[in-house]
Design a protein around this motif. Structure first.
Motif, mmCIF file in Angstrom:
data_model
loop_
_atom_site.group_PDB
_atom_site.id
_atom_site.type_symbol
_atom_site.label_atom_id
_atom_site.label_comp_id
_atom_site.label_asym_id
_atom_site.label_seq_id
_atom_site.Cartn_x
_atom_site.Cartn_y
_atom_site.Cartn_z
ATOM 1 N N GLN A 94 1.005 4.084 -2.923
ATOM 2 C CA GLN A 94 0.744 5.492 -2.628
ATOM 3 C C GLN A 94 1.908 6.372 -3.065
ATOM 4 O O GLN A 94 1.707 7.459 -3.621
ATOM 5 C CB GLN A 94 0.472 5.664 -1.127
ATOM 6 N N ASN A 95 3.137 5.912 -2.833
ATOM 7 C CA ASN A 95 4.322 6.673 -3.244
ATOM 8 C C ASN A 95 4.376 6.844 -4.758
ATOM 9 O O ASN A 95 4.740 7.906 -5.269
ATOM 10 C CB ASN A 95 5.597 5.963 -2.769
ATOM 11 N N GLN A 102 0.827 -1.207 0.000
ATOM 12 C CA GLN A 102 0.000 0.000 0.000
ATOM 13 C C GLN A 102 0.862 1.258 0.000
ATOM 14 O O GLN A 102 0.568 2.233 -0.697
ATOM 15 C CB GLN A 102 -0.934 0.000 1.206
ATOM 16 N N LYS A 103 1.936 1.231 0.784
ATOM 17 C CA LYS A 103 2.845 2.382 0.855
ATOM 18 C C LYS A 103 3.546 2.604 -0.487
ATOM 19 O O LYS A 103 3.673 3.741 -0.958
ATOM 20 C CB LYS A 103 3.877 2.152 1.961
ATOM 21 N N ALA A 162 -3.898 1.176 -8.100
ATOM 22 C CA ALA A 162 -2.636 1.932 -8.083
ATOM 23 C C ALA A 162 -2.183 2.258 -9.500
ATOM 24 O O ALA A 162 -1.740 3.380 -9.786
ATOM 25 C CB ALA A 162 -1.567 1.124 -7.340
#
Length: 756
Positions: free
Chosen positions: A38-39, A34-35, A76
């Motif tokens: 998001q990045n 998830q990180k 994403a």
């Protein structure tokens, strides 16, 4: 350079690491994925990061993420692609070539709602980037690099139209396609002469749109649709019709609609009649002129009567709804009035189904409200309207009935609340008011217009002019009908109703309605909401609670988009709030700067004196807060208008404008005075030109620095031209010569070779 190279290599490695984490099937750490996602999305939203992803073979890797079929990876990838395409035409075309129009369109139709929304957002960004390319003038190298995007636009829209009536498209995906077409196909402004995209969509896809609009969800074999699908189709049809420029284009639209409806009427039995009537209802909700033409087709009204007599619930539902939508259309109103009341009364009395009875009741309400707010023009016997309203409120409060059916109770109240007695009883019924507000916040957005109409009626916020007493006497003498106001529509009664609605939470409901991104929030609906907001901020004591419930925030978009009347009403409501509240508290953060433009719009000459006055008062408060706000007011070109009102005949307008100008005078900017002086010297009025030249001379004599600023601007050229016109304007020419002489004395200019 070393630091920059280090940073770039660091970014390269980060991009590579993020893709590795997201594409590794063995990676099980959800938080880590998830990180990374998001990045990647954040990086794509910045131009440098987006270009780095694009140059690092990022598009191919994003396609691999889409191929995984995992919802998190697909979301994403789609959001990152949206960042890459945003505002960049050539990159958009490259990504579209790699991704393929069929594939990106197909993602709209998937069952997963969030993935469908993300795909919709990506396509919206792509359309914006491509359409911007059509409007810009490219030259040289950039023109050689970027191809004409019109082909890609039509290719994408063509695939969307194909998906509209494809069985595999999900219900929410179909809604997203309709919403996207509403946003990207019609012209943004009617001043744009090119409506070729609309004509192409009508030619290629009108029948597909009508198929969605004519879908009967309860019938076997129907396309999957939500409660909002038919309304979205109606809005799209209305937008397309409004975008047509001439009678020939409109006639073609009418012909295609009639051909489609006729094809269902003939040779398809009862099922075909059902589809034909449903399509007619959709057209009546959208481009009603086309709907009227369809109603004129042979066999349409006979089919409605036949369906009303059917034993099947779905047949009766479609028929009664068609009667409701046809009731206020001019060409068929006489037929409906003559035959509809008896028919609807029989259905209301005899049907054992609440879903049918409630719709029949709405039809009766609609026919019974023909007199509007005129107390002396009532269609039904005394007390009948109150009985209908009571039944509507009863159904509205019955949570055992599904929301789609309860919506029709609000439709009925939207018509019945023209009657002042009905308004009074409704606002006293707290349960009914709360039930209506809950429906306004629900997923079914087709109820928005009915809720807004009911609230406009209850607050008396529609337009009404006071009749001329002499004309009234003349009308009475000629035995003409004279409208009468109900005693319960007096200002005191209206104020009491507004207070009760405020106590019930009307502002919270209105705020939720404004937040809706659904096509059901049409410009007409926005105007109604603006009218209600203006009514609830009328009393200064109520404005604090309106702001506390989010009213100030909701009014800003209403003041910037919609009908001209709606924008003006919202802007006036903002002005009232700004006058009596602390603007920093009412509009915190950056929001306060968004309020300036709507307030400046109230200063235009076609606005009423009250709107001018309240706009000036509100701008006075803003101008006293900070230099940045004063700069924003300057940027919106408000100063010349404020200055104009300083010379108005009305004393209050002069006072408000002078007070506003006093606060503006604290600004460190000097640009506006230069524009004003130039405007004076270029005026067609010789007297104004002379006065302007004298003012310039006095300023130059008083301060060399000011004189230098004047000579650095276009003022030098203007004075030079005026100084030569001795024959036509001797006084102006003399003053201009003195200005130039003063400039020479200060050493700011030199005479030319001829000594001039």
């Amino acid at each position: 350079m070393q630091e920059k190279m280090k940073l770039m290599s660091c970014t390269d490695s980060k991009v590579e690491q993020m893709f590795q984490i997201l594409l590794d099937p063995k990676e099980t750490d959800t938080d880590k994925k998830q990180k990374a996602a998001q990045n990647l999305i954040v990086l794509a939203r910045e131009e440098a990061g987006a270009e780095k992803i694009f140059q690092s073979d990022g598009v191919r890797l994003l396609l691999r993420m889409l191929d995984t079929g995992r919802e998190d990876a697909m979301l994403a990838a789609l959001r990152t692609l949206a960042g890459l395409c945003s505002g960049h035409r050539s990159r958009t075309m490259a990504i579209l070539a790699e991704l393929g129009a069929p594939r990106v369109s197909a993602m709209l139709g998937v069952e997963h709602e969030q993935v469908s929304l993300a795909a919709c957002n990506l396509l919206q960004v792509m359309f914006d980037a491509l359409k911007e390319g059509l409007q810009r003038d490219f030259r040289g190298k950039e023109e050689a690099l970027v191809l004409d995007p019109s082909k890609e636009l039509k290719l994408l829209i063509g695939h969307l139209l194909e998906m509209l009536n494809r069985e595999g498209t999900s219900a929410h995906g179909r809604d997203n396609i309709l919403n996207l077409l509403i946003k990207v196909v019609p012209r943004k402004s009617l001043r744009d002469p090119n409506n070729s995209l609309t004509l192409w969509v009508i030619d290629q896809g009108l029948k597909k749109i009508l198929e969605v609009g004519g879908t009967v969800c309860e019938a076997p074999g129907s396309l999957p649709a939500t409660e909002n699908s038919r309304m979205s189709a109606a809005v799209l049809l209305s937008k397309l019709y409004s975008d047509l420029k001439c009678d020939a284009e409109r006639e073609n639209f009418h012909r295609l609609c009639k051909d489609y409806v006729r094809s269902w009427l003939e040779g398809h039995g009862l099922a075909g009649k059902l589809r034909a009537i449903q399509t007619a209802s959709c057209l009546l909700q959208g481009p009603s002129e086309a709907g009227n033409q369809v109603l004129e087709l042979e066999g349409i009204m006979e089919s409605v009567l036949a369906l009303c007599a059917s034993v099947r619930e779905v047949d009766q539902l479609v028929a009664v709804e068609a009667l409701i939508h046809a009731a206020d259309k001019a060409k068929r109103a006489s037929f409906i009035t003559a035959n509809g009341v008896t028919l609807l009364k029989n259905i209301y009395k005899c049907s054992g189904r609440d879903s049918i009875r409630i719709r029949a009741l709405v039809g009766l309400c609609k026919l019974g409200s023909a007199g509007g707010i005129d107390f002396s023009m009532k269609q039904f016997a005394e007390g009948s309207t109150l009985k209908l309203a009571k039944q509507c409120r009863k159904w509205l409060c019955n949570e055992a009935i599904d929301a789609g059916t309860r919506r029709w109770a609000v439709e009925g109240l939207a018509y019945l609340t023209f009657d002042a007695d009905v308004k009074e009883e409704f606002v006293e019924d707290k349960a009914a008011v709360q039930a209506m507000f809950q429906l306004a916040k629900s997923e079914d957005k087709s109820v928005l217009f009915a809720v807004a109409s009911t609230l406009v009626n209850c607050t008396n916020s529609y337009d009404h002019e006071e009749p001329d007493p002499q004309m009234l006497e003349l009308a009475k003498y000629a035995k003409q009908h004279v409208p009468e106001q109900h005693p319960k529509d007096e200002p005191g009664c209206v104020r009491r109703r507004v207070r009760k609605l405020l106590a019930a939470g009307v502002v919270s409901a209105l705020t939720c309605m404004v937040k809706s991104e659904n096509p059901a929030l049409t410009n007409s609906c926005r105007e109604l909401i603006s009218r209600v907001f203006l009514a609830v901020v009328e009393e200064a004591a109520d404005r604090g609670s309106v702001v506390a419930q989010g009213g100030g925030k909701a009014l800003i978009p209403l003041s910037l988009e919609g009908t001209e009347v709606g924008q003006a009403k919202a802007a006036q409501a903002l002005a009232k709030i700004t006058i009596t509240s602390n603007p920093d508290m009412a509009f915190p953060g950056e929001r306060i700067y968004e309020v300036v433009r709507p307030l400046v719009s109230l200063l235009h000459l076609h606005r009423t004196g009250l709107e001018n006055f309240e706009g000036l008062m509100a701008l006075t408060n803003l101008a006293g807060i900070s230099e940045r706000l004063r700069q924003k007011i300057l940027k919106e070109k408000a100063v010349p208008m404020i200055e104009g009102y300083m010379f108005e005949e009305h004393e209050l307008l002069r006072l408000a404008a002078t007070e506003c100008m006093c606060n503006m005078a604290m600004s460190t900017e000097t640009a506006h005075w230069l524009e004003i002086l130039q405007a004076l010297l270029l005026s067609p009025n010789v007297e104004l030109q002379h006065r302007g030249a004298v003012i310039v001379l006095n300023m130059m004599v008083a301060d060399r620095e000011i004189a230098a600023k004047l000579m650095e601007s276009e003022m030098l050229e203007i004075l030079s031209v005026l100084a030569k016109d001795e024959r036509n304007k001797p006084r102006v020419a003399q003053a201009a010569k003195e200005c130039l002489a003063q400039a020479m004395a200060c050493g700011l200019i030199k005479p030319n070779v001829n000594g001039e």
